[in-house]
Enzyme design. Structure first.
Site, PDB file in Angstrom:
ATOM      1  N   THR A  48      12.091  -3.079   0.107  1.00  0.00           N
ATOM      2  CA  THR A  48      11.427  -2.987  -1.166  1.00  0.00           C
ATOM      3  C   THR A  48      10.054  -4.341  -1.587  1.00  0.00           C
ATOM      4  O   THR A  48      10.139  -5.346  -0.712  1.00  0.00           O
ATOM      5  CB  THR A  48      11.718  -3.221  -2.570  1.00  0.00           C
ATOM      6  OG1 THR A  48      12.895  -4.594  -2.337  1.00  0.00           O
ATOM      7  CG2 THR A  48      13.487  -2.500  -1.900  1.00  0.00           C
ATOM      8  N   LYS A 105       9.678 -10.075   0.647  1.00  0.00           N
ATOM      9  CA  LYS A 105       9.526 -11.668   0.735  1.00  0.00           C
ATOM     10  C   LYS A 105      10.639 -12.436  -0.190  1.00  0.00           C
ATOM     11  O   LYS A 105      10.311 -13.623  -0.102  1.00  0.00           O
ATOM     12  CB  LYS A 105       7.580 -12.206   0.478  1.00  0.00           C
ATOM     13  CG  LYS A 105       6.982 -11.861   1.347  1.00  0.00           C
ATOM     14  CD  LYS A 105       5.220 -12.021   1.588  1.00  0.00           C
ATOM     15  CE  LYS A 105       4.543 -11.477   0.852  1.00  0.00           C
ATOM     16  NZ  LYS A 105       4.653  -9.339   1.056  1.00  0.00           N
ATOM     17  N   VAL A 125       6.318 -11.851   6.983  1.00  0.00           N
ATOM     18  CA  VAL A 125       4.470 -13.348   7.080  1.00  0.00           C
ATOM     19  C   VAL A 125       3.236 -12.003   8.208  1.00  0.00           C
ATOM     20  O   VAL A 125       4.210 -11.857   9.538  1.00  0.00           O
ATOM     21  CB  VAL A 125       4.741 -14.426   7.142  1.00  0.00           C
ATOM     22  CG1 VAL A 125       3.696 -15.213   7.417  1.00  0.00           C
ATOM     23  CG2 VAL A 125       6.141 -14.904   6.647  1.00  0.00           C
ATOM     24  N   ALA A 185       3.105  -8.668   8.901  1.00  0.00           N
ATOM     25  CA  ALA A 185       3.853  -8.177   9.167  1.00  0.00           C
ATOM     26  C   ALA A 185       4.413  -7.300  10.115  1.00  0.00           C
ATOM     27  O   ALA A 185       5.253  -8.220  11.200  1.00  0.00           O
ATOM     28  CB  ALA A 185       2.549  -6.786   9.069  1.00  0.00           C
ATOM     29  N   LEU A 202       2.910  -8.899  13.166  1.00  0.00           N
ATOM     30  CA  LEU A 202       2.391  -9.398  14.735  1.00  0.00           C
ATOM     31  C   LEU A 202       3.735 -10.577  14.780  1.00  0.00           C
ATOM     32  O   LEU A 202       4.865 -11.275  13.813  1.00  0.00           O
ATOM     33  CB  LEU A 202       1.478 -10.173  14.024  1.00  0.00           C
ATOM     34  CG  LEU A 202       0.258 -10.019  13.282  1.00  0.00           C
ATOM     35  CD1 LEU A 202      -1.389 -10.728  13.003  1.00  0.00           C
ATOM     36  CD2 LEU A 202      -0.581  -9.229  14.777  1.00  0.00           C
ATOM     37  N   GLY A 237      -7.543   1.915  -2.397  1.00  0.00           N
ATOM     38  CA  GLY A 237      -5.439   0.801  -2.301  1.00  0.00           C
ATOM     39  C   GLY A 237      -5.413  -0.548  -0.780  1.00  0.00           C
ATOM     40  O   GLY A 237      -4.309  -0.538  -0.776  1.00  0.00           O
ATOM     41  N   GLU A 274      -3.297  -4.334  -4.999  1.00  0.00           N
ATOM     42  CA  GLU A 274      -1.924  -4.131  -5.257  1.00  0.00           C
ATOM     43  C   GLU A 274      -2.116  -2.730  -6.875  1.00  0.00           C
ATOM     44  O   GLU A 274      -3.995  -3.019  -6.847  1.00  0.00           O
ATOM     45  CB  GLU A 274      -1.186  -4.970  -5.643  1.00  0.00           C
ATOM     46  CG  GLU A 274      -0.473  -5.933  -4.696  1.00  0.00           C
ATOM     47  CD  GLU A 274       0.597  -5.180  -4.130  1.00  0.00           C
ATOM     48  OE1 GLU A 274       1.586  -4.205  -4.600  1.00  0.00           O
ATOM     49  OE2 GLU A 274       0.599  -5.526  -3.156  1.00  0.00           O
ATOM     50  N   ASP A 284       0.531 -13.482  -3.297  1.00  0.00           N
ATOM     51  CA  ASP A 284       1.338 -13.687  -1.640  1.00  0.00           C
ATOM     52  C   ASP A 284       1.457 -14.353  -1.283  1.00  0.00           C
ATOM     53  O   ASP A 284       1.970 -14.814   0.168  1.00  0.00           O
ATOM     54  CB  ASP A 284       0.356 -11.740  -1.835  1.00  0.00           C
ATOM     55  CG  ASP A 284       1.656 -11.302  -1.107  1.00  0.00           C
ATOM     56  OD1 ASP A 284       2.560 -10.895  -1.522  1.00  0.00           O
ATOM     57  OD2 ASP A 284       1.055 -11.076  -0.214  1.00  0.00           O
ATOM     58  N   LYS A 332       4.153 -16.823   1.202  1.00  0.00           N
ATOM     59  CA  LYS A 332       4.368 -16.126   2.941  1.00  0.00           C
ATOM     60  C   LYS A 332       4.056 -17.691   3.421  1.00  0.00           C
ATOM     61  O   LYS A 332       4.783 -17.412   4.235  1.00  0.00           O
ATOM     62  CB  LYS A 332       3.317 -15.946   3.302  1.00  0.00           C
ATOM     63  CG  LYS A 332       2.833 -14.081   3.127  1.00  0.00           C
ATOM     64  CD  LYS A 332       1.932 -13.384   4.231  1.00  0.00           C
ATOM     65  CE  LYS A 332       1.837 -11.836   2.953  1.00  0.00           C
ATOM     66  NZ  LYS A 332       0.574 -11.058   3.571  1.00  0.00           N
TER      67      LYS A 332
HETATM   68  N1  NAP Z   1       2.543  -1.694   3.204  1.00  0.00           N
HETATM   69  C1  NAP Z   1       2.696  -3.137   3.971  1.00  0.00           C
HETATM   70  O1  NAP Z   1       1.342  -3.328   5.269  1.00  0.00           O
HETATM   71  C2  NAP Z   1       2.929  -4.027   3.920  1.00  0.00           C
HETATM   72  C3  NAP Z   1       3.747  -5.862   5.203  1.00  0.00           C
HETATM   73  C4  NAP Z   1       3.477  -6.207   5.218  1.00  0.00           C
HETATM   74  C5  NAP Z   1       5.106  -6.607   4.114  1.00  0.00           C
HETATM   75  N2  NAP Z   1       5.266  -5.763   3.163  1.00  0.00           N
HETATM   76  C6  NAP Z   1       6.269  -5.669   2.558  1.00  0.00           C
HETATM   77  O2  NAP Z   1       7.090  -4.767   2.704  1.00  0.00           O
HETATM   78  C7  NAP Z   1       7.825  -3.895   1.600  1.00  0.00           C
HETATM   79  C8  NAP Z   1       7.834  -2.430   1.625  1.00  0.00           C
HETATM   80  O3  NAP Z   1       6.033  -2.901   0.849  1.00  0.00           O
HETATM   81  P1  NAP Z   1       5.473  -1.019   0.620  1.00  0.00           P
HETATM   82  O4  NAP Z   1       4.433  -0.712   0.807  1.00  0.00           O
HETATM   83  O5  NAP Z   1       6.162  -0.034   0.854  1.00  0.00           O
HETATM   84  O6  NAP Z   1       6.139  -0.464  -1.107  1.00  0.00           O
HETATM   85  P2  NAP Z   1       6.202   0.534  -1.604  1.00  0.00           P
HETATM   86  O7  NAP Z   1       5.802   1.775  -0.393  1.00  0.00           O
HETATM   87  O8  NAP Z   1       6.046   0.325  -2.975  1.00  0.00           O
HETATM   88  O9  NAP Z   1       7.792   1.044  -1.534  1.00  0.00           O
HETATM   89  C9  NAP Z   1       9.033   0.130  -2.147  1.00  0.00           C
HETATM   90  C10 NAP Z   1      10.508   0.764  -2.564  1.00  0.00           C
HETATM   91  O10 NAP Z   1      10.996  -0.089  -3.093  1.00  0.00           O
HETATM   92  C11 NAP Z   1      11.513   0.367  -3.753  1.00  0.00           C
HETATM   93  N3  NAP Z   1      12.215   0.333  -5.108  1.00  0.00           N
HETATM   94  C12 NAP Z   1      11.362  -1.010  -5.386  1.00  0.00           C
HETATM   95  N4  NAP Z   1      12.964  -1.210  -7.020  1.00  0.00           N
HETATM   96  C13 NAP Z   1      13.946  -1.578  -6.053  1.00  0.00           C
HETATM   97  C14 NAP Z   1      15.010  -2.144  -6.088  1.00  0.00           C
HETATM   98  N5  NAP Z   1      15.087  -2.644  -7.317  1.00  0.00           N
HETATM   99  N6  NAP Z   1      16.549  -1.758  -5.862  1.00  0.00           N
HETATM  100  C15 NAP Z   1      15.754  -0.477  -4.934  1.00  0.00           C
HETATM  101  N7  NAP Z   1      14.580  -0.202  -3.724  1.00  0.00           N
HETATM  102  C16 NAP Z   1      13.187  -0.815  -5.353  1.00  0.00           C
HETATM  103  C17 NAP Z   1      11.306   1.887  -4.519  1.00  0.00           C
HETATM  104  O11 NAP Z   1      11.370   2.675  -4.946  1.00  0.00           O
HETATM  105  P3  NAP Z   1      10.749   3.409  -5.845  1.00  0.00           P
HETATM  106  O12 NAP Z   1      10.722   4.817  -4.839  1.00  0.00           O
HETATM  107  O13 NAP Z   1      12.370   3.945  -6.198  1.00  0.00           O
HETATM  108  O14 NAP Z   1       9.613   3.285  -6.616  1.00  0.00           O
HETATM  109  C18 NAP Z   1      10.101   2.356  -2.920  1.00  0.00           C
HETATM  110  O15 NAP Z   1      10.948   2.831  -2.761  1.00  0.00           O
HETATM  111  C19 NAP Z   1       7.525  -5.035   0.298  1.00  0.00           C
HETATM  112  O16 NAP Z   1       7.846  -6.839   0.482  1.00  0.00           O
HETATM  113  C20 NAP Z   1       5.817  -5.456   0.940  1.00  0.00           C
HETATM  114  O17 NAP Z   1       5.123  -7.143   0.397  1.00  0.00           O
HETATM  115  C21 NAP Z   1       4.294  -4.312   3.359  1.00  0.00           C
END
Ligand code: NAP
Length: 355
Positions: free
Chosen positions: A98, A122, A147, A149, A151, A202, A205, A216, A220
């Site tokens: 999440t 994070k 940090v 992703a 890598l 997209g 954020e 952010d 990291k």
């Molecule tokens: N995207 C990237 O390239 C990337 C790279 C590195 C790290 N990250 C990290 O990976 C994580 C996920 O990213 P994402 O892009 O997959 O985000 P996302 O698409 O917004 O998905 C977040 C998920 O977390 C759930 N969630 C939110 N609050 C919650 C809570 N309190 N309890 C339980 N579930 C909860 C959301 O539920 P709902 O579906 O109900 O809203 C959703 O299913 C983030 O921390 C992000 O910083 C992402």
């Protein structure tokens, strides 16, 4: 065959990619390591869908399909219980994919009772230092994907330190969004146009200020510093925002409408950098003396100056890598690569649990 129960918190972009990779790769992992992961729970912001003896593949794929079209896992609380109150049948792994704050204490309690944690989120590691300590105690939490992703950033740093090397400095560009904006500015685009385009695609954020604040990147940087053993609190890393404080308090619509106010100052900074033969980059520098996170003009031959678009670069200068730093470079975002980073952590953790 050793069965490892897992609970996955978060079924968004990274979470769904992870589940798909685990389903696709499960037989190969069983054959290679004698390990089988068993999903006992999937949780989103509405609740937990769980089965103590393991969800079936069809229950998992149904949940993924529902989440892909925006449905909640627990409509009207039908499944009632949250992941915090679920008791795993045996030692297992809690995966937090999440972006939610406030999970650190519950996850640390799982570590204290012998379970393991794997994070792409994070926030549990960038809250109070005491929470970081509780989570990482005894190697209880792996967090490669937080940090860079997919890598190998955290593992590289840990290997350097474990082998007795000492860190002089880390220099990194670790925001894909801010890297993209730097490249667009360098190509002559106005900041307002670049931010609107990134927002439309997209890349940012939903509120671009979450990227432009630098918060952010500061998270990291804090995780990297703490991995080096520095007991820093969040206030010790201040990020330079891309917008003045006055634009921090206005509505999102007003912020987007007033983006042109940033064009002239940024065009001037880019022109100044280019006139000096350098490049403007959003850089985090970490050493035992402290950290800085902000826009810097780098000489043209600096490794970070050659970065283009959303790629990340991490440069580790250490006692052994003193003359030429050890560099990790590549895509630092994306669902598939991030999920793969989480999956690699899961496999490493499961192999330890099996042993
Ligand atoms: N995207 C990237 O390239 C990337 C790279 C590195 C790290 N990250 C990290 O990976 C994580 C996920 O990213 P994402 O892009 O997959 O985000 P996302 O698409 O917004 O998905 C977040 C998920 O977390 C759930 N969630 C939110 N609050 C919650 C809570 N309190 N309890 C339980 N579930 C909860 C959301 O539920 P709902 O579906 O109900 O809203 C959703 O299913 C983030 O921390 C992000 O910083 C992402």
């Amino acid at each position: 065959m050793k069965t490892i129960p897992i609970i996955q918190i978060g079924v968004g972009g990274v979470g769904r990619a992870l589940t798909q990779q685990l389903l696709a790769h499960g037989d190969a992992l069983a054959a290679r390591y004698g390990i089988r992961f068993e999903y006992v729970g999937l949780a989103d912001s509405t609740g937990l869908r769980a089965r103590r003896l393991g969800l079936s593949v069809s229950e998992i794929t149904t949940a993924l399909a529902e989440k892909a079209v925006g449905q909640p896992l627990s409509p009207a609380g039908a499944f009632g219980m949250g992941w915090r109150s679920f008791i795993l049948p045996q030692r297992g792994i809690f995966i937090d994919v999440t972006a939610a704050g406030g999970h650190e204490q519950a996850l640390a309690e799982r570590v204290a009772t012998g379970h393991r944690v794997v994070l792409a989120n994070k926030k549990p590691l960038s809250a109070d230092f005491s929470a970081f300590q509780a989570l990482t105690k005894g190697g209880g939490t792996r967090y490669e994907a937080t940090v860079g992703a997919g890598l190998p950033v955290i593992s590289t740093l840990q290997s350097l330190l474990d082998s007795g090397d000492t860190l002089t400095r880390i220099e990194a560009a670790m925001s894909g969004t801010l890297g993209y904006l730097c490249t667009e500015l360098e190509a002559g685009k106005l900041l307002s146009a670049a931010v609107r385009e990134a927002h439309r695609l997209g890349y940012t954020e939903p509120d671009p200020r979450d990227d432009l604040s630098g918060a952010d990147v500061a998270r990291k940087a804090l995780i990297l510093a703490r991995t080096c053993g520095l007991p820093w609190e969040p206030v010790q890393i201040q990020a330079e925002p891309w917008f003045p404080a006055a634009l921090g308090d206005v509505s999102l619509d007003e912020f987007m409408a007033r983006l042109e106010e940033l064009d002239a100052p940024f065009a001037a900074r880019v022109a100044e950098a280019q006139a000096a033969g350098g490049a403007l980059r959003y850089v985090a520098t970490i050493s035992a003396e402290g950290a800085s996170v902000g826009l810097r003009v780098l000489p043209g031959d600096h490794p970070l100056a050659s970065l283009r678009g959303p790629d990340n670069l991490f440069s580790f200068t250490t006692a052994r890598y003193a003359e030429r730093p050890l560099v990790v470079r590549g895509p630092g975002a994306g669902y598939a690569v991030t999920a793969a980073g989480v999956l690699a952590d899961l496999v490493a953790t499961a192999r330890e649990l099996r042993a």
